[in-house]
Scaffold this motif. Sequence first.
Motif, mmCIF file in Angstrom:
data_model
loop_
_atom_site.group_PDB
_atom_site.id
_atom_site.type_symbol
_atom_site.label_atom_id
_atom_site.label_comp_id
_atom_site.label_asym_id
_atom_site.label_seq_id
_atom_site.Cartn_x
_atom_site.Cartn_y
_atom_site.Cartn_z
ATOM 1 N N TYR A 24 -17.194 30.513 -16.731
ATOM 2 C CA TYR A 24 -18.520 31.094 -16.516
ATOM 3 C C TYR A 24 -18.456 32.461 -15.855
ATOM 4 O O TYR A 24 -17.481 32.799 -15.182
ATOM 5 N N THR A 25 -19.530 33.237 -16.042
ATOM 6 C CA THR A 25 -19.744 34.487 -15.322
ATOM 7 C C THR A 25 -21.098 34.405 -14.625
ATOM 8 O O THR A 25 -21.976 33.642 -15.050
ATOM 9 N N ALA A 26 -21.272 35.172 -13.584
ATOM 10 C CA ALA A 26 -22.559 35.252 -12.886
ATOM 11 C C ALA A 26 -22.901 36.722 -12.695
ATOM 12 O O ALA A 26 -22.074 37.503 -12.228
ATOM 13 N N GLU A 27 -24.105 37.088 -13.083
ATOM 14 C CA GLU A 27 -24.575 38.472 -12.980
ATOM 15 C C GLU A 27 -26.056 38.493 -12.639
ATOM 16 O O GLU A 27 -26.765 37.521 -12.891
ATOM 17 N N LEU A 28 -26.500 39.615 -12.091
ATOM 18 C CA LEU A 28 -27.927 39.870 -11.973
ATOM 19 C C LEU A 28 -28.325 40.668 -13.207
ATOM 20 O O LEU A 28 -27.701 41.681 -13.524
ATOM 21 N N GLU A 29 -29.339 40.193 -13.907
ATOM 22 C CA GLU A 29 -29.809 40.869 -15.111
ATOM 23 C C GLU A 29 -31.251 41.299 -14.908
ATOM 24 O O GLU A 29 -32.034 40.572 -14.296
ATOM 25 N N PRO A 30 -31.612 42.480 -15.421
ATOM 26 C CA PRO A 30 -32.984 42.981 -15.242
ATOM 27 C C PRO A 30 -34.004 42.021 -15.830
ATOM 28 O O PRO A 30 -33.789 41.430 -16.886
ATOM 29 N N ARG B 55 -23.630 32.493 -23.869
ATOM 30 C CA ARG B 55 -24.847 31.680 -23.752
ATOM 31 C C ARG B 55 -25.243 31.517 -22.284
ATOM 32 O O ARG B 55 -24.417 31.184 -21.449
ATOM 33 N N ALA B 56 -26.511 31.771 -21.980
ATOM 34 C CA ALA B 56 -27.027 31.574 -20.623
ATOM 35 C C ALA B 56 -27.227 30.082 -20.377
ATOM 36 O O ALA B 56 -27.883 29.401 -21.157
ATOM 37 N N VAL B 57 -26.635 29.579 -19.287
ATOM 38 C CA VAL B 57 -26.781 28.170 -18.938
ATOM 39 C C VAL B 57 -27.551 28.002 -17.630
ATOM 40 O O VAL B 57 -27.831 26.887 -17.204
ATOM 41 N N TYR B 58 -27.903 29.134 -17.004
ATOM 42 C CA TYR B 58 -28.684 29.108 -15.767
ATOM 43 C C TYR B 58 -29.367 30.459 -15.624
ATOM 44 O O TYR B 58 -28.748 31.498 -15.833
ATOM 45 N N ARG B 59 -30.649 30.431 -15.281
ATOM 46 C CA ARG B 59 -31.407 31.662 -15.026
ATOM 47 C C ARG B 59 -32.408 31.350 -13.926
ATOM 48 O O ARG B 59 -33.135 30.381 -13.999
ATOM 49 N N LEU C 110 -30.760 35.940 -11.465
ATOM 50 C CA LEU C 110 -29.382 35.485 -11.444
ATOM 51 C C LEU C 110 -29.161 34.704 -12.737
ATOM 52 O O LEU C 110 -29.892 33.766 -13.026
ATOM 53 N N VAL C 111 -28.163 35.138 -13.521
ATOM 54 C CA VAL C 111 -27.883 34.483 -14.803
ATOM 55 C C VAL C 111 -26.419 34.086 -14.831
ATOM 56 O O VAL C 111 -25.532 34.901 -14.575
ATOM 57 N N ILE C 112 -26.180 32.808 -15.136
ATOM 58 C CA ILE C 112 -24.821 32.295 -15.318
ATOM 59 C C ILE C 112 -24.642 32.068 -16.813
ATOM 60 O O ILE C 112 -25.475 31.414 -17.454
ATOM 61 N N ARG C 113 -23.563 32.642 -17.350
ATOM 62 C CA ARG C 113 -23.295 32.557 -18.785
ATOM 63 C C ARG C 113 -21.926 31.939 -19.042
ATOM 64 O O ARG C 113 -21.037 32.029 -18.210
ATOM 65 N N VAL C 114 -21.791 31.338 -20.222
ATOM 66 C CA VAL C 114 -20.508 30.826 -20.698
ATOM 67 C C VAL C 114 -19.733 32.021 -21.238
ATOM 68 O O VAL C 114 -20.245 32.780 -22.069
ATOM 69 N N SER D 262 -27.837 37.690 -2.420
ATOM 70 C CA SER D 262 -27.173 36.594 -1.711
ATOM 71 C C SER D 262 -26.783 35.463 -2.668
ATOM 72 O O SER D 262 -25.680 34.919 -2.580
ATOM 73 N N MET D 263 -27.688 35.128 -3.583
ATOM 74 C CA MET D 263 -27.402 34.072 -4.554
ATOM 75 C C MET D 263 -26.253 34.484 -5.473
ATOM 76 O O MET D 263 -25.406 33.663 -5.816
ATOM 77 N N LEU D 264 -26.200 35.754 -5.860
ATOM 78 C CA LEU D 264 -25.105 36.239 -6.701
ATOM 79 C C LEU D 264 -23.780 36.121 -5.955
ATOM 80 O O LEU D 264 -22.790 35.651 -6.519
ATOM 81 N N ALA D 265 -23.764 36.505 -4.694
ATOM 82 C CA ALA D 265 -22.531 36.407 -3.898
ATOM 83 C C ALA D 265 -22.079 34.956 -3.787
ATOM 84 O O ALA D 265 -20.888 34.655 -3.917
ATOM 85 N N THR D 266 -23.029 34.041 -3.578
ATOM 86 C CA THR D 266 -22.701 32.617 -3.488
ATOM 87 C C THR D 266 -22.131 32.116 -4.816
ATOM 88 O O THR D 266 -21.112 31.427 -4.841
ATOM 89 N N ALA D 267 -22.789 32.465 -5.912
ATOM 90 C CA ALA D 267 -22.327 32.013 -7.233
ATOM 91 C C ALA D 267 -20.918 32.527 -7.516
ATOM 92 O O ALA D 267 -20.052 31.768 -7.958
#
Length: 106
Positions: free
Chosen positions: A12-18, A65-69, A56-60, A80-85
């Motif tokens: 997975y990856t975690a990013e902030l997306e507009p 594919r986004a699995v969390y938004r 905050l978006v977590i993708r495969v 803060s949530m991005l740093a935690t993820a």
Amino acid sequence: MNAGEIYASEIYTAELEPREITLPRRAGMIAGSAASIALSLFGLGDSPIGPAVSDLVIRVRADGRAVYRSGQGNSQLADSMLATARRELDEFTAEAFAAEWGLDLA
């Protein structure tokens, strides 16, 4: 971690997306910012915090594919949530991370 288990960061990856800024959302952001400033001026709240303009978006990794938004109430919480993820991506197994974040793996 046991032999054979995979770190979540490999999957997975975690990013902030507009966020898409629609007219109603923009109006809500302006109203929320004005209320935050007003409350802080009267000593009824913390320092004013700007509205979140990203999710905050977590993708495969394999297919994007986004699995969390999740949108956060303010930009500091989003950071803060991005740093935690990202920290948990490097610390947790893929299974533990998916369970912790309630990922939509369907």
